[in-house]
Scaffold this motif. Structure first.
Motif, PDB file in Angstrom:
ATOM      1  N   ALA A 426       0.830  -1.209   0.000  1.00 26.12           N
ATOM      2  CA  ALA A 426       0.000   0.000   0.000  1.00 26.12           C
ATOM      3  C   ALA A 426       0.864   1.258   0.000  1.00 26.12           C
ATOM      4  CB  ALA A 426      -0.918  -0.006   1.223  1.00 26.12           C
ATOM      5  N   LEU A 427       1.919   1.233   0.808  1.00 29.79           N
ATOM      6  CA  LEU A 427       2.813   2.397   0.861  1.00 29.79           C
ATOM      7  C   LEU A 427       3.542   2.595  -0.460  1.00 29.79           C
ATOM      8  CD1 LEU A 427       4.330   1.992   4.425  1.00 29.79           C
ATOM      9  CD2 LEU A 427       2.768   3.781   3.664  1.00 29.79           C
ATOM     10  N   GLY A 430       1.083   3.997  -2.953  1.00 26.79           N
ATOM     11  CA  GLY A 430       0.805   5.403  -2.657  1.00 26.79           C
ATOM     12  C   GLY A 430       1.982   6.311  -2.957  1.00 26.79           C
ATOM     13  N   LEU A 431       3.161   5.882  -2.568  1.00 23.40           N
ATOM     14  CA  LEU A 431       4.351   6.692  -2.793  1.00 23.40           C
ATOM     15  C   LEU A 431       4.693   6.764  -4.280  1.00 23.40           C
ATOM     16  CD1 LEU A 431       6.573   5.507   0.181  1.00 23.40           C
ATOM     17  CD2 LEU A 431       5.197   7.573   0.021  1.00 23.40           C
ATOM     18  N   ALA A 434       2.373   9.224  -5.792  1.00 19.10           N
ATOM     19  CA  ALA A 434       2.799  10.577  -5.425  1.00 19.10           C
ATOM     20  C   ALA A 434       4.011  11.015  -6.239  1.00 19.10           C
ATOM     21  CB  ALA A 434       3.140  10.620  -3.942  1.00 19.10           C
ATOM     22  N   THR A 498       1.226  13.622   1.251  1.00 22.45           N
ATOM     23  CA  THR A 498       0.929  12.405   0.489  1.00 22.45           C
ATOM     24  C   THR A 498       1.257  11.147   1.297  1.00 22.45           C
ATOM     25  OG1 THR A 498       1.349  13.559  -1.601  1.00 22.45           O
ATOM     26  CG2 THR A 498       1.437  11.138  -1.637  1.00 22.45           C
ATOM     27  N   VAL A 499       2.429  11.166   1.952  1.00 25.88           N
ATOM     28  CA  VAL A 499       2.830  10.009   2.758  1.00 25.88           C
ATOM     29  C   VAL A 499       1.897   9.845   3.957  1.00 25.88           C
ATOM     30  CG1 VAL A 499       4.673   8.997   4.140  1.00 25.88           C
ATOM     31  CG2 VAL A 499       5.230  10.193   2.021  1.00 25.88           C
ATOM     32  N   LEU A 501      -1.200  10.688   4.169  1.00 27.52           N
ATOM     33  CA  LEU A 501      -2.476  10.164   3.696  1.00 27.52           C
ATOM     34  C   LEU A 501      -2.408   8.635   3.556  1.00 27.52           C
ATOM     35  CD1 LEU A 501      -5.326  10.448   2.539  1.00 27.52           C
ATOM     36  CD2 LEU A 501      -4.288  10.956   0.298  1.00 27.52           C
ATOM     37  N   THR A 502      -1.317   8.133   2.965  1.00 27.75           N
ATOM     38  CA  THR A 502      -1.165   6.683   2.792  1.00 27.75           C
ATOM     39  C   THR A 502      -1.071   5.968   4.145  1.00 27.75           C
ATOM     40  OG1 THR A 502      -0.043   7.018   0.686  1.00 27.75           O
ATOM     41  CG2 THR A 502       0.262   4.886   1.762  1.00 27.75           C
ATOM     42  N   ILE A 503      -0.281   6.534   5.054  1.00 25.98           N
ATOM     43  CA  ILE A 503      -0.141   5.918   6.373  1.00 25.98           C
ATOM     44  C   ILE A 503      -1.470   5.945   7.123  1.00 25.98           C
ATOM     45  CG2 ILE A 503       0.947   6.191   8.644  1.00 25.98           C
ATOM     46  CD1 ILE A 503       3.460   7.089   7.250  1.00 25.98           C
ATOM     47  N   ARG A 505      -4.491   5.911   5.879  1.00 27.39           N
ATOM     48  CA  ARG A 505      -5.355   4.859   5.323  1.00 27.39           C
ATOM     49  C   ARG A 505      -4.950   3.472   5.843  1.00 27.39           C
ATOM     50  NH1 ARG A 505      -5.503   7.228  -0.857  1.00 27.39           N
ATOM     51  NH2 ARG A 505      -7.641   8.045  -0.817  1.00 27.39           N
ATOM     52  N   THR A 506      -3.649   3.223   5.920  1.00 29.28           N
ATOM     53  CA  THR A 506      -3.167   1.916   6.393  1.00 29.28           C
ATOM     54  C   THR A 506      -3.547   1.690   7.858  1.00 29.28           C
ATOM     55  OG1 THR A 506      -1.303   2.088   4.876  1.00 29.28           O
ATOM     56  CG2 THR A 506      -1.148   0.427   6.618  1.00 29.28           C
TER      57      THR A 506
END
Length: 564
Positions: A426-427, A430-431, A434, A498-499, A501-503, A505-506
């Motif tokens: 997922a990271l 997402g990264l 981004a 951006t990071v 947001l991904t974290i 969500r996780t």
């Protein structure tokens, strides 16, 4: 039917080695509530005890029977009284019993002709002279007769008693088991390794003769002093196996061969029920256990824990559990025990641990590889590596690569790594997204580099060689990663948003509400300040945050959310 009998006989074979006080608890675990299985095993145990004792009013011409025969045929009878000091077997006068195995008795005896000397005479126990036992006994006699090495007990003679029970005569080894000898004489590490190399060369000789010992352990390696010089002798080839051909023309019933050896010294392949593919490298594993014990005073896997676990759990542990390095094992000992262990090795505790780190750790661990292809090919190769260590030469054994250890860690922790893999995926997604977006902007390259560095740091946190080890959880990984973002991405609010947001969500997917809320709110704040409230990327974070809060309130009710 054959597999059922093999299973119950394997349980019987372990149970009969235990003290009477420990048998009941072992049978509870091994039989798993199967009353019929337990009854059959207890019948075998009772028959084994009857076969070694005496029954009143013997019936004339009563048939001999072994443990398994008695349980299966229920023969009622007796056996003649056993030998005692003063009796004669052939030209040998029995002096005293000095040993006992599962099927045989060992006596110190005196030979009177053609020369007078003390010898060791091994004879099958009364009532145990079944075809299977006789075949195994004959195999041991043939194995010993094939070998001629100063560190292996020699066969001098063979024959049969008047009742027809076979016996053979060996040189008398006036010694004690190797671990006791080393501790009682406070042998240094160098002296212990010297004895160990002699044992390796003896095992190599057996292998060259096509014989696998299969039960190497301290009680089968006796050390005696010869003019003040310790001389180790390998004994008891009672469960030896030929690498080619057969040791005897007698047929061994394979059901009785299903669980052969001593658990703490048994190789992973010996723990398999069939054991059809056992080769000389099984003895390399046992030599590794012996070396581990000579160095630390402990076996890699505790014998009592193995026996208490039950048969299936024992076999699984032997096949799958990775032992810790010898130097690490010493670090787990209590201070008093570590001090005693060091004194028995003529050194102090810090130096003992220091001496084990490095070469000796890796020599032992190479022997103990679950994958036998990674062990030493020969006992001679093992002895040479020990010699190289003693002469300060580079050894063949090396620590496994980080990639290999990481793979092993992943295999041992499949569920944890599956969860971690999902998080990393997922990271990464997402990264990567981004990074792609930011390539369209003026500072895209700098942002991509910052994200790449962060990703590498996050992945390195799961290194099995690091201080955090395999106990490091997915949440620990996320917490540590999130805690350092502000400093790592200082001056790059868009990348941080951006990071975050991904974290966030996780965290939400893992049900960690506090972590999800904190990171989503931080992402929203950063995008509002850098892009404005109406920017599509800001609205994206706002939508995620609103949906998250709504979901939590639906599940827990407003104001009642837990805070893990």
């Amino acid at each position: 039917m054959k597999e059922t009998f093999a299973h119950e006989f394997a349980i019987f074979n372990v149970a009969r080695r235990l003290p009477l006080a420990d048998r009941s608890s072992y049978l509870d675990q091994a039989c798993g509530g199967d009353g019929a299985l337990r009854a059959r095993v207890e019948e075998l145990l009772g028959a084994a005890e009857d076969a070694q004792g005496f029954l009143k009013d013997p019936a004339p011409g009563a048939q001999r029977f072994g443990a398994a025969d008695a349980a299966s045929t229920r023969v009622q009878g007796t056996v003649a009284p056993g030998e005692k000091a003063g009796d004669r077997i052939g030209r040998y006068k029995l002096l005293q019993q000095i040993g006992e195995g599962g099927c045989g008795l060992v006596y110190m005896a005196e030979q009177e002709e053609p020369v007078r000397r003390r010898v060791a005479l091994k004879v099958i126990k009364l009532g145990m002279d079944t075809k299977q036992v006789i075949a195994r006994f004959e195999a041991e006699r043939q194995a010993l007769a094939m070998m001629d090495h100063p560190n292996i007990a020699r066969v001098l003679d063979a024959g049969a008693t008047q009742a027809g029970r076979p016996y053979f005569v060996m040189e008398l080894v006036r010694g004690i088991k190797i671990t006791d000898y080393c501790d009682e004489h406070h042998l240094s590490m160098k002296e212990r390794l010297g004895l160990f190399m002699q044992i390796c060369l003896a095992v190599q000789h057996a292998h060259q003769k096509g014989i696998i010992h299969r039960d190497l352990k301290p009680s089968n390696i006796l050390v005696a002093s010869n003019d003040g010089v310790p001389v180790p002798k390998v004994i008891d080839f009672g469960i030896a196996k030929a690498t080619q051909g057969r040791l005897t023309d007698q047929t061994l019933f394979t059901a009785f061969e299903q669980f052969i050896g001593t658990p703490a010294y048994m190789s992973p392949e010996q723990a398999e029920l069939t054991m059809q593919d056992v080769d000389t490298r099984t003895d390399i594993y046992s030599l590794g256990v012996l070396l581990y014990e000579l160095l630390t005073g402990k076996t890699p896997l505790d014998q009592n824990e193995l026996l208490a676990a039950g048969l299936e759990a024992m076999r699984r542990t032997i096949r799958e559990k990775e032992p810790v390095r010898p130097s690490t094992r010493l670090g787990t000992l209590l201070k008093e025990e570590l001090t005693t262990t060091a004194k028995q090795r003529h050194t102090d505790a810090p130096k003992l641990v220091h001496d084990l780190r490095g070469d000796l750790d890796w020599i032992v661990m190479k022997c103990l590889e679950k994958d036998r292809a990674r062990r030493y090919e020969t006992a001679n190769g093992l002895a040479n590596d020990v010699r190289r260590h003693l002469t300060c030469e580079p050894v063949v054994a090396r620590p496994p690569s980080k990639l290999y250890r990481f793979k092993k860690l992943a295999l041992r922790n499949k569920l944890a790594f599956a969860a971690a893999g999902a998080v990393v995926a997922a990271l990464v997604i997402g990264l990567a997204a981004a990074t792609w977006e930011y390539f369209k902007e003026r500072k895209a390259l700098q942002r991509a580099e910052a994200v790449s560095v962060l990703l590498q740091q996050m992945l390195s946190a799961a290194d099995p060689d690091g201080l955090k080890g395999s106990a490091y959880t997915v949440r620990d990984l996320l917490d540590d990663f999130a805690a350092g973002l502000t400093n790592q991405l200082a001056g790059q609010p868009e990348a941080e948003a951006t990071v975050r947001l991904t974290i966030g969500r996780t965290y939400a997917q893992l049900g960690i509400i506090s972590g999800a809320e904190a990171n989503l709110c931080r992402a929203l704040d950063l995008r509002q300040r850098t892009l404005g409230k109406d920017h599509p990327q800001t609205l994206e974070v706002l939508e995620v945050l609103v949906n998250f809060i709504s979901g939590v309130e639906r599940k827990w009710g407003r104001g009642n959310q837990p805070r893990p």
